[in-house]
Design an enzyme around this catalytic site. Sequence first.
Site, PDB file in Angstrom:
ATOM      1  N   GLU A 120       0.837  -1.206   0.000  1.00  0.00           N
ATOM      2  CA  GLU A 120       0.000   0.000   0.000  1.00  0.00           C
ATOM      3  C   GLU A 120       0.871   1.255   0.000  1.00  0.00           C
ATOM      4  O   GLU A 120       0.541   2.253  -0.645  1.00  0.00           O
ATOM      5  CB  GLU A 120      -0.929   0.009   1.226  1.00  0.00           C
ATOM      6  CG  GLU A 120      -1.975  -1.103   1.215  1.00  0.00           C
ATOM      7  CD  GLU A 120      -2.935  -1.004   0.036  1.00  0.00           C
ATOM      8  OE1 GLU A 120      -3.489   0.076  -0.195  1.00  0.00           O
ATOM      9  OE2 GLU A 120      -3.110  -2.025  -0.663  1.00  0.00           O
TER      10      GLU A 120
ATOM     11  N   TRP B 213       2.082   1.732  -3.495  1.00  0.00           N
ATOM     12  CA  TRP B 213       1.024   2.327  -4.337  1.00  0.00           C
ATOM     13  C   TRP B 213       1.098   3.853  -4.279  1.00  0.00           C
ATOM     14  O   TRP B 213       0.886   4.527  -5.290  1.00  0.00           O
ATOM     15  CB  TRP B 213      -0.367   1.883  -3.859  1.00  0.00           C
ATOM     16  CG  TRP B 213      -0.910   0.652  -4.526  1.00  0.00           C
ATOM     17  CD1 TRP B 213      -1.032  -0.587  -3.964  1.00  0.00           C
ATOM     18  CD2 TRP B 213      -1.446   0.528  -5.860  1.00  0.00           C
ATOM     19  NE1 TRP B 213      -1.601  -1.467  -4.872  1.00  0.00           N
ATOM     20  CE2 TRP B 213      -1.868  -0.807  -6.039  1.00  0.00           C
ATOM     21  CE3 TRP B 213      -1.611   1.428  -6.933  1.00  0.00           C
ATOM     22  CZ2 TRP B 213      -2.439  -1.282  -7.227  1.00  0.00           C
ATOM     23  CZ3 TRP B 213      -2.177   0.955  -8.113  1.00  0.00           C
ATOM     24  CH2 TRP B 213      -2.582  -0.377  -8.255  1.00  0.00           C
TER      25      TRP B 213
ATOM     26  N   TRP C 112     -20.436  10.342 -20.914  1.00  0.00           N
ATOM     27  CA  TRP C 112     -21.159   9.871 -19.731  1.00  0.00           C
ATOM     28  C   TRP C 112     -22.550  10.509 -19.724  1.00  0.00           C
ATOM     29  O   TRP C 112     -22.672  11.731 -19.815  1.00  0.00           O
ATOM     30  CB  TRP C 112     -20.399  10.246 -18.453  1.00  0.00           C
ATOM     31  CG  TRP C 112     -19.018   9.661 -18.423  1.00  0.00           C
ATOM     32  CD1 TRP C 112     -17.851  10.301 -18.675  1.00  0.00           C
ATOM     33  CD2 TRP C 112     -18.675   8.292 -18.151  1.00  0.00           C
ATOM     34  NE1 TRP C 112     -16.783   9.433 -18.578  1.00  0.00           N
ATOM     35  CE2 TRP C 112     -17.255   8.191 -18.260  1.00  0.00           C
ATOM     36  CE3 TRP C 112     -19.410   7.152 -17.840  1.00  0.00           C
ATOM     37  CZ2 TRP C 112     -16.567   6.993 -18.049  1.00  0.00           C
ATOM     38  CZ3 TRP C 112     -18.724   5.962 -17.626  1.00  0.00           C
ATOM     39  CH2 TRP C 112     -17.333   5.887 -17.740  1.00  0.00           C
TER      40      TRP C 112
ATOM     41  N   ASN D  23     -11.190   1.869   2.485  1.00  0.00           N
ATOM     42  CA  ASN D  23     -10.640   1.739   1.139  1.00  0.00           C
ATOM     43  C   ASN D  23     -11.468   0.827   0.222  1.00  0.00           C
ATOM     44  O   ASN D  23     -11.702   1.148  -0.943  1.00  0.00           O
ATOM     45  CB  ASN D  23      -9.196   1.237   1.197  1.00  0.00           C
ATOM     46  CG  ASN D  23      -8.508   1.412  -0.156  1.00  0.00           C
ATOM     47  OD1 ASN D  23      -8.502   2.507  -0.714  1.00  0.00           O
ATOM     48  ND2 ASN D  23      -7.970   0.342  -0.702  1.00  0.00           N
TER      49      ASN D  23
ATOM     50  N   TRP E 151     -16.760  10.129 -13.961  1.00  0.00           N
ATOM     51  CA  TRP E 151     -15.895   9.871 -12.795  1.00  0.00           C
ATOM     52  C   TRP E 151     -15.343  11.155 -12.183  1.00  0.00           C
ATOM     53  O   TRP E 151     -15.061  11.203 -10.991  1.00  0.00           O
ATOM     54  CB  TRP E 151     -14.746   8.929 -13.163  1.00  0.00           C
ATOM     55  CG  TRP E 151     -13.833   9.426 -14.260  1.00  0.00           C
ATOM     56  CD1 TRP E 151     -13.979   9.235 -15.606  1.00  0.00           C
ATOM     57  CD2 TRP E 151     -12.632  10.205 -14.108  1.00  0.00           C
ATOM     58  NE1 TRP E 151     -12.953   9.848 -16.295  1.00  0.00           N
ATOM     59  CE2 TRP E 151     -12.110  10.443 -15.400  1.00  0.00           C
ATOM     60  CE3 TRP E 151     -11.947  10.714 -13.004  1.00  0.00           C
ATOM     61  CZ2 TRP E 151     -10.940  11.171 -15.630  1.00  0.00           C
ATOM     62  CZ3 TRP E 151     -10.770  11.448 -13.225  1.00  0.00           C
ATOM     63  CH2 TRP E 151     -10.287  11.673 -14.527  1.00  0.00           C
TER      64      TRP E 151
ATOM     65  N   TRP F 119      -9.912   6.821  -8.665  1.00  0.00           N
ATOM     66  CA  TRP F 119     -11.121   7.049  -9.475  1.00  0.00           C
ATOM     67  C   TRP F 119     -10.939   6.551 -10.902  1.00  0.00           C
ATOM     68  O   TRP F 119     -11.843   5.955 -11.491  1.00  0.00           O
ATOM     69  CB  TRP F 119     -11.528   8.530  -9.443  1.00  0.00           C
ATOM     70  CG  TRP F 119     -12.390   8.793  -8.254  1.00  0.00           C
ATOM     71  CD1 TRP F 119     -12.000   9.248  -7.033  1.00  0.00           C
ATOM     72  CD2 TRP F 119     -13.803   8.549  -8.153  1.00  0.00           C
ATOM     73  NE1 TRP F 119     -13.083   9.310  -6.171  1.00  0.00           N
ATOM     74  CE2 TRP F 119     -14.196   8.881  -6.834  1.00  0.00           C
ATOM     75  CE3 TRP F 119     -14.775   8.082  -9.043  1.00  0.00           C
ATOM     76  CZ2 TRP F 119     -15.516   8.779  -6.380  1.00  0.00           C
ATOM     77  CZ3 TRP F 119     -16.084   7.968  -8.598  1.00  0.00           C
ATOM     78  CH2 TRP F 119     -16.449   8.301  -7.285  1.00  0.00           C
TER      79      TRP F 119
END
Length: 491
Positions: free
Chosen positions: A290, A293, A321, A356, A374, A397
């Site tokens: 993590e 990341w 969208w 998360n 988004w 996202w």
Amino acid sequence: GLLGPQPTSLTGKATMAEFESALVWFRRDLRTHDQTALSRALHESRRVHCAFVFDTEILDGLPRREDRRVEFIWHSLVELRRELADLGGGLLVLHGRARDEIPRLAVELCVEAVYTNHDYEPQAIDRDAAVEAALASRGIAFRTYKDQAVFERDEVLTQNGRSFSVFTPYKNAWLQRLTSADLEPHPTKDRTARLAPPVSKTTLPTLEGMGFAQTNLLAIPLPAGMSGAERFLAEFLDRIDEYRERREFPAVRGPSYLSVHLRFGTVSVRRLARLALEIGGRGAETWLSELIWRDFYFQILWHHPRVVGGAFRPECDAIEWPNPLGHFEAWREARTGYPLVDAAMRQINASGYMHNRLRMVVASFLVKDLHVDWRLGEKYFADNLNDFDLSANNGGWQWAASTGCDAQPYFRIFNPVTQSEKFDPGGKFIRKYLPELCKVPDRFIHAPWTMDPRDQQACGMRVGRDYPAPIVDHDRARKGTLELFRRIRSP
């Protein structure tokens, strides 16, 4: 071994100071220990002043005057100031445009250099360039260092010298490159005699004085500052071995809860990575992943600033969208009729925190069930998350929307009901945030609309009256999403 003998580069013999006096500009690094810019300034200058700026360029863009992050910073500064005072120094806290305040203060203090740590966001890069130019015009040096990442920018590249866009190969290269020197603390305690006492009796601006109001930060509770980070870290280390199994379940204490402390630098990422390696085992390895990341998303933002406002995969910007009327509002206000999604949205609205796993679920739901762009969800999180970090929020996202690097394939779409059954099996998390469903039996808690009227009556809850009916049908919505992506894929 990886964490073998520690070199004594900065802790060795006293070196000749390069500057008579310097200024350390604190930003996302609100701590006195293992702080790179502070360490370098103390080792290279005879007298070191410290400052923080409540930057109005950032504050003026916030949507509300109650902002937990501003309050978190404020409490962290109270502690940082006290700690610096105990060491014989001080902290000047200013309120204004940092690009004006820092050069002005540097001139006023007659310093020869300003030290600070890197920030990778486009707006920050622009601000730092302006500060550097203003200082250079007065003959003042500007020195910046890596502090909030273990590896940054071009430090981890593919074999042909390009930036990574898939996490697993990046992680492998990151681990291969790592040596004990990368995780060494940057010492500050050996030179604190060089800290300059406060130049004047400056007071800390109040929240109200800056136009902000108190929030429920202390009630949540989210302890700020270095001591808050220590409390969370100690509590997490007691259960780190279970981290891998427990972190997916929002009803249990699984995560480290350190993200907001990492975001504002009240704890050092080098120390956390070092701890993960020293502890070892599955839990610590997953936690280290993590942390990697974070570095991954920092370098994505650094190499591809276009992700701010645009898709990492440019072809995805062609998706139209539908943004159906009322869908975004229903999501934001926890009225979708899908309990896990609504409970998660109540969690962020009440506390500025979201688990998360739930971030992935609600993001997927907004984009792939409600067909909302988004970027609207990304902005909502940016406005509301205590630990909001542009690179990770954007990366998350775009992952959920299948427009990003290393993204969820567009045809893999979370089913909000099966996610709920899997990660909140007894509905404990749902009932905590949706008390109107507290009497719904376990077998219906994930999809209350499947109860017949008699069962609804028995638990004193009617779908459509006490809790909304589902706003969309998941299977139909899923087909609509596949169609949106097919349009941009077909020649």
